[in-house]
Motif scaffolding. Structure first.
Motif, PDB file in Angstrom:
ATOM      1  N   GLU A 141     -33.040  85.017  82.784  1.00  0.00           N
ATOM      2  CA  GLU A 141     -33.693  85.217  81.488  1.00  0.00           C
ATOM      3  C   GLU A 141     -35.216  85.263  81.626  1.00  0.00           C
ATOM      4  N   GLN A 142     -35.745  84.639  82.688  1.00  0.00           N
ATOM      5  CA  GLN A 142     -37.193  84.654  82.925  1.00  0.00           C
ATOM      6  C   GLN A 142     -37.642  85.927  83.639  1.00  0.00           C
ATOM      7  N   SER A 143     -36.682  86.679  84.146  1.00  0.00           N
ATOM      8  CA  SER A 143     -37.001  87.884  84.901  1.00  0.00           C
ATOM      9  C   SER A 143     -37.329  89.045  83.973  1.00  0.00           C
ATOM     10  N   LYS A 144     -38.300  89.851  84.382  1.00  0.00           N
ATOM     11  CA  LYS A 144     -38.652  91.048  83.622  1.00  0.00           C
ATOM     12  C   LYS A 144     -37.905  92.266  84.150  1.00  0.00           C
ATOM     13  N   GLU A 145     -37.118  92.051  85.228  1.00  0.00           N
ATOM     14  CA  GLU A 145     -36.453  93.175  85.869  1.00  0.00           C
ATOM     15  C   GLU A 145     -34.933  93.117  85.783  1.00  0.00           C
ATOM     16  N   CYS A 146     -34.389  91.956  85.387  1.00  0.00           N
ATOM     17  CA  CYS A 146     -32.933  91.770  85.404  1.00  0.00           C
ATOM     18  C   CYS A 146     -32.408  91.314  84.053  1.00  0.00           C
ATOM     19  N   GLU A 147     -31.139  91.577  83.823  1.00  0.00           N
ATOM     20  CA  GLU A 147     -30.455  91.058  82.658  1.00  0.00           C
ATOM     21  C   GLU A 147     -29.049  90.636  83.064  1.00  0.00           C
ATOM     22  N   ILE A 148     -28.482  89.668  82.351  1.00  0.00           N
ATOM     23  CA  ILE A 148     -27.156  89.157  82.661  1.00  0.00           C
ATOM     24  C   ILE A 148     -26.100  90.118  82.114  1.00  0.00           C
ATOM     25  N   ALA A 149     -25.242  90.592  83.008  1.00  0.00           N
ATOM     26  CA  ALA A 149     -24.142  91.469  82.588  1.00  0.00           C
ATOM     27  C   ALA A 149     -22.896  90.653  82.255  1.00  0.00           C
ATOM     28  N   ALA A 150     -22.647  89.596  83.050  1.00  0.00           N
ATOM     29  CA  ALA A 150     -21.470  88.750  82.836  1.00  0.00           C
ATOM     30  C   ALA A 150     -21.633  87.469  83.630  1.00  0.00           C
ATOM     31  N   VAL A 151     -20.945  86.423  83.185  1.00  0.00           N
ATOM     32  CA  VAL A 151     -20.956  85.123  83.857  1.00  0.00           C
ATOM     33  C   VAL A 151     -19.516  84.656  84.001  1.00  0.00           C
ATOM     34  N   GLU A 154     -30.813  75.029  95.244  1.00  0.00           N
ATOM     35  CA  GLU A 154     -31.855  74.098  94.850  1.00  0.00           C
ATOM     36  C   GLU A 154     -32.000  74.238  93.345  1.00  0.00           C
ATOM     37  N   VAL A 155     -32.891  73.450  92.762  1.00  0.00           N
ATOM     38  CA  VAL A 155     -33.032  73.512  91.306  1.00  0.00           C
ATOM     39  C   VAL A 155     -34.330  74.194  90.882  1.00  0.00           C
ATOM     40  N   GLN A 156     -35.175  74.597  91.860  1.00  0.00           N
ATOM     41  CA  GLN A 156     -36.405  75.272  91.501  1.00  0.00           C
ATOM     42  C   GLN A 156     -36.086  76.700  91.087  1.00  0.00           C
ATOM     43  N   GLU A 157     -36.151  76.963  89.776  1.00  0.00           N
ATOM     44  CA  GLU A 157     -35.774  78.273  89.269  1.00  0.00           C
ATOM     45  C   GLU A 157     -36.695  79.381  89.782  1.00  0.00           C
ATOM     46  N   LYS A 158     -37.972  79.076  89.982  1.00  0.00           N
ATOM     47  CA  LYS A 158     -38.904  80.092  90.456  1.00  0.00           C
ATOM     48  C   LYS A 158     -38.512  80.566  91.854  1.00  0.00           C
ATOM     49  N   LEU A 159     -37.978  79.664  92.659  1.00  0.00           N
ATOM     50  CA  LEU A 159     -37.585  80.036  94.012  1.00  0.00           C
ATOM     51  C   LEU A 159     -36.407  80.992  93.989  1.00  0.00           C
ATOM     52  N   ILE A 160     -35.368  80.692  93.238  1.00  0.00           N
ATOM     53  CA  ILE A 160     -34.207  81.579  93.188  1.00  0.00           C
ATOM     54  C   ILE A 160     -34.587  82.904  92.540  1.00  0.00           C
ATOM     55  N   LEU A 161     -35.472  82.888  91.564  1.00  0.00           N
ATOM     56  CA  LEU A 161     -35.906  84.133  90.936  1.00  0.00           C
ATOM     57  C   LEU A 161     -36.665  84.995  91.940  1.00  0.00           C
ATOM     58  N   ASP A 162     -37.443  84.364  92.810  1.00  0.00           N
ATOM     59  CA  ASP A 162     -38.158  85.103  93.854  1.00  0.00           C
ATOM     60  C   ASP A 162     -37.168  85.769  94.808  1.00  0.00           C
ATOM     61  N   VAL A 163     -36.110  85.033  95.177  1.00  0.00           N
ATOM     62  CA  VAL A 163     -35.080  85.601  96.064  1.00  0.00           C
ATOM     63  C   VAL A 163     -34.385  86.773  95.387  1.00  0.00           C
ATOM     64  N   ILE A 164     -34.080  86.622  94.103  1.00  0.00           N
ATOM     65  CA  ILE A 164     -33.429  87.693  93.347  1.00  0.00           C
ATOM     66  C   ILE A 164     -34.305  88.949  93.334  1.00  0.00           C
ATOM     67  N   ASN A 165     -35.587  88.766  92.977  1.00  0.00           N
ATOM     68  CA  ASN A 165     -36.494  89.908  92.875  1.00  0.00           C
ATOM     69  C   ASN A 165     -36.691  90.605  94.218  1.00  0.00           C
ATOM     70  N   ARG A 166     -36.832  89.815  95.271  1.00  0.00           N
ATOM     71  CA  ARG A 166     -37.034  90.405  96.606  1.00  0.00           C
ATOM     72  C   ARG A 166     -35.771  91.118  97.090  1.00  0.00           C
ATOM     73  N   THR A 167     -34.614  90.563  96.741  1.00  0.00           N
ATOM     74  CA  THR A 167     -33.358  91.223  97.107  1.00  0.00           C
ATOM     75  C   THR A 167     -33.232  92.567  96.414  1.00  0.00           C
ATOM     76  N   MET A 168     -33.556  92.607  95.129  1.00  0.00           N
ATOM     77  CA  MET A 168     -33.465  93.858  94.394  1.00  0.00           C
ATOM     78  C   MET A 168     -34.525  94.859  94.846  1.00  0.00           C
ATOM     79  N   ALA A 169     -35.598  94.370  95.458  1.00  0.00           N
ATOM     80  CA  ALA A 169     -36.649  95.253  95.978  1.00  0.00           C
ATOM     81  C   ALA A 169     -36.292  95.808  97.357  1.00  0.00           C
ATOM     82  N   GLY A 170     -35.139  95.373  97.874  1.00  0.00           N
ATOM     83  CA  GLY A 170     -34.679  95.925  99.141  1.00  0.00           C
ATOM     84  C   GLY A 170     -34.762  94.989 100.330  1.00  0.00           C
ATOM     85  N   GLU A 171     -35.243  93.763 100.131  1.00  0.00           N
ATOM     86  CA  GLU A 171     -35.315  92.807 101.230  1.00  0.00           C
ATOM     87  C   GLU A 171     -33.957  92.124 101.441  1.00  0.00           C
TER      88      GLU A 171
END
Length: 212
Positions: free
Chosen positions: A23-33, A107-124
């Motif tokens: 929800e904090q991401s400007k590039e992703c949205e939740i499709a299903a949980v 881990e519980v640091q949301e910024k860290l997992i969001l960074d992994v998500i964004n970098r993964t979607m960027a091709g890393e």
């Protein structure tokens, strides 16, 4: 266009952490949980999904790694991010073999997992350099050799010393000696105690492909 993300975890708090991160991401949205890996496979089979974030262990269901393999088989373009609290090297090896893009220890640091998500979607492809250090009795998982960890995995799978020796091309005496050495270093009093502690700590989990 926002990336569509599917979250799969049987732990409610972790689902909520991941949902909040997305929800904090400007590039992703939740499709299903989902709290079920099998349901996630079915959903991804019928819908266009950009990223699946999945746990590894789902009691009573296929593993997250098996689910990742099935999703990749039908939709290789879908990126996978595997998350786990288990410091098991076999998970990392299998994830790479399947073609999982990224792997993250919970881990519980949301910024860290969001960074992994964004970098993964960027091709890393993001993988940890090392597994977390976990105590096992009087020692730590980092002090075990790969042979000892494999013996522990086979013990967790319910194999006898003879079966372990045959599978690993060792002498039965070598298997017994390795187990004795692990008992001395951990301070545990029996093979059963070693097996239970290794399994519950997550450092040695049998990780072969499940039949589905």
């Amino acid at each position: 266009m926002l990336y569509k993300v599917v979250i799969v975890d049987d732990f409610k708090m972790m689902r909520e952490i991941l949902e909040h991160a997305i929800e904090q991401s400007k590039e992703c949205e939740i499709a299903a949980v989902f709290d079920s890996s099998g349901e996630a496979v079915g959903y991804c089979r019928d819908h266009s999904v950009d990223l699946v974030i999945t746990d590894v262990m789902f009691p009573g269901d296929i593993s997250g790694l098996d689910a990742a393999g099935q999703i990749k088989a039908t939709h290789p373009e879908t990126k996978i991010l595997v998350i786990t609290s288990m410091p098991e090297e076999a998970y990392l090896q299998r994830a790479r073999a399947i073609g999982v893009e990224s792997f993250w220890h919970k881990e519980v640091q949301e910024k860290l997992i969001l960074d992994v998500i964004n970098r993964t979607m960027a091709g890393e492809s993001i993988y940890p350099d090392t597994n977390p250090v976990v105590a096992l009795g009087n020692t730590f998982n980092t002090e075990f050799t790969e042979k000892e960890l494999q013996i522990l995995r086979e013990m967790v799978a319910g194999n006898s010393n003879q079966e372990i020796a045959e599978k690993m091309h060792l002498r039965v005496e070598d298997v017994k000696e390795s187990i004795d050495n692990m008992l001395k270093r951990t301070g545990f009093h029996s093979r059963l105690e070693l097996l239970i502690k290794a399994r519950s700590s997550g450092i040695a989990i049998h990780c072969e492909k499940e039949e589905v």
